[in-house]
Design a protein around this motif. Structure first.
Motif, mmCIF file in Angstrom:
data_model
loop_
_atom_site.group_PDB
_atom_site.id
_atom_site.type_symbol
_atom_site.label_atom_id
_atom_site.label_comp_id
_atom_site.label_asym_id
_atom_site.label_seq_id
_atom_site.Cartn_x
_atom_site.Cartn_y
_atom_site.Cartn_z
ATOM 1 N N ALA A 267 17.631 -42.110 5.891
ATOM 2 C CA ALA A 267 16.621 -41.100 6.221
ATOM 3 C C ALA A 267 16.403 -40.137 5.056
ATOM 4 C CB ALA A 267 17.038 -40.332 7.475
ATOM 5 N N ILE A 268 17.461 -39.835 4.328
ATOM 6 C CA ILE A 268 17.334 -38.916 3.188
ATOM 7 C C ILE A 268 16.504 -39.543 2.077
ATOM 8 C CG2 ILE A 268 18.641 -37.826 1.310
ATOM 9 C CD1 ILE A 268 20.775 -37.148 3.413
ATOM 10 N N ARG A 269 16.700 -40.812 1.813
ATOM 11 C CA ARG A 269 15.917 -41.480 0.764
ATOM 12 C C ARG A 269 14.458 -41.630 1.193
ATOM 13 N NH1 ARG A 269 20.623 -44.960 -1.507
ATOM 14 N NH2 ARG A 269 21.094 -43.732 -3.358
ATOM 15 N N ILE A 270 14.218 -41.892 2.463
ATOM 16 C CA ILE A 270 12.832 -41.966 2.939
ATOM 17 C C ILE A 270 12.177 -40.597 2.781
ATOM 18 C CG2 ILE A 270 11.359 -42.272 4.969
ATOM 19 C CD1 ILE A 270 13.411 -44.455 5.869
ATOM 20 N N ALA A 271 12.889 -39.543 3.124
ATOM 21 C CA ALA A 271 12.361 -38.184 2.964
ATOM 22 C C ALA A 271 12.074 -37.883 1.494
ATOM 23 C CB ALA A 271 13.337 -37.159 3.535
ATOM 24 N N HIS B 125 14.394 -42.089 -12.719
ATOM 25 C CA HIS B 125 13.373 -43.139 -12.747
ATOM 26 C C HIS B 125 13.843 -44.299 -11.877
ATOM 27 C CE1 HIS B 125 9.932 -45.258 -14.282
ATOM 28 N NE2 HIS B 125 10.711 -46.300 -14.482
ATOM 29 N N GLY B 126 13.004 -44.708 -10.955
ATOM 30 C CA GLY B 126 13.349 -45.794 -10.044
ATOM 31 C C GLY B 126 13.872 -45.317 -8.708
ATOM 32 N N GLY B 127 14.240 -44.034 -8.622
ATOM 33 C CA GLY B 127 14.735 -43.482 -7.366
ATOM 34 C C GLY B 127 13.606 -43.288 -6.361
ATOM 35 N N ALA B 128 13.955 -42.971 -5.144
ATOM 36 C CA ALA B 128 12.971 -42.855 -4.069
ATOM 37 C C ALA B 128 11.924 -41.774 -4.351
ATOM 38 C CB ALA B 128 13.678 -42.579 -2.739
ATOM 39 N N TYR B 129 12.349 -40.606 -4.822
ATOM 40 C CA TYR B 129 11.410 -39.529 -5.125
ATOM 41 C C TYR B 129 10.432 -39.966 -6.220
ATOM 42 C CZ TYR B 129 9.765 -34.931 -6.676
ATOM 43 O OH TYR B 129 8.999 -33.858 -7.042
ATOM 44 N N ASP B 130 10.952 -40.556 -7.269
ATOM 45 C CA ASP B 130 10.137 -41.049 -8.384
ATOM 46 C C ASP B 130 9.142 -42.118 -7.924
ATOM 47 O OD1 ASP B 130 9.638 -41.681 -11.365
ATOM 48 O OD2 ASP B 130 10.397 -43.592 -10.605
ATOM 49 N N ARG B 131 9.594 -43.018 -7.085
ATOM 50 C CA ARG B 131 8.701 -44.090 -6.613
ATOM 51 C C ARG B 131 7.593 -43.526 -5.733
ATOM 52 N NH1 ARG B 131 7.748 -47.274 -9.627
ATOM 53 N NH2 ARG B 131 8.263 -45.456 -10.819
ATOM 54 N N GLY B 132 7.904 -42.500 -4.924
ATOM 55 C CA GLY B 132 6.865 -41.855 -4.125
ATOM 56 C C GLY B 132 5.811 -41.218 -5.009
ATOM 57 N N ARG B 133 6.259 -40.510 -6.038
ATOM 58 C CA ARG B 133 5.311 -39.886 -6.978
ATOM 59 C C ARG B 133 4.464 -40.954 -7.662
ATOM 60 N NH1 ARG B 133 6.044 -34.197 -8.211
ATOM 61 N NH2 ARG B 133 4.488 -34.636 -9.781
ATOM 62 N N ALA B 134 5.097 -42.027 -8.102
ATOM 63 C CA ALA B 134 4.369 -43.087 -8.807
ATOM 64 C C ALA B 134 3.335 -43.741 -7.896
ATOM 65 C CB ALA B 134 5.346 -44.127 -9.349
ATOM 66 N N ASP B 135 3.710 -44.034 -6.666
ATOM 67 C CA ASP B 135 2.759 -44.677 -5.748
ATOM 68 C C ASP B 135 1.538 -43.790 -5.543
ATOM 69 O OD1 ASP B 135 4.297 -46.934 -5.508
ATOM 70 O OD2 ASP B 135 5.013 -46.500 -3.489
#
Length: 70
Positions: A47-51, A8-18
């Motif tokens: 780049a990995i976090r953006i991905a 929760h709060g990580g880049a993948y989670d934030r993408g899903r939430a948005d």
């Protein structure tokens, strides 16, 4: 298929939430708890976090599950 940190709060989670809440793409993540720790925006992301963010966003869109503001 790459496996991303789903905390929760990580880049993948934030993408899903948005995507779930119908927000535009804006890569970011939180270092700790969402809204309670430092927010890291795209200019500071690897780049990995953006991905990871973009993958989370895409997967949520593909799921067809979105917030019903009904």
């Amino acid at each position: 298929m790459a496996k991303y940190d789903e905390r929760h709060g990580g880049a993948y989670d934030r993408g899903r939430a948005d995507a779930y809440y119908g927000r535009p793409i804006a890569p970011h993540y939180y270092e700790g708890d969402t809204g309670m720790s430092k927010r890291v925006d795209e200019a500071e992301m690897s780049a990995i976090r953006i991905a990871a963010y973009l993958t989370g966003y895409r997967e949520q869109i593909e799921s067809g599950e979105f917030k019903d503001y009904g």
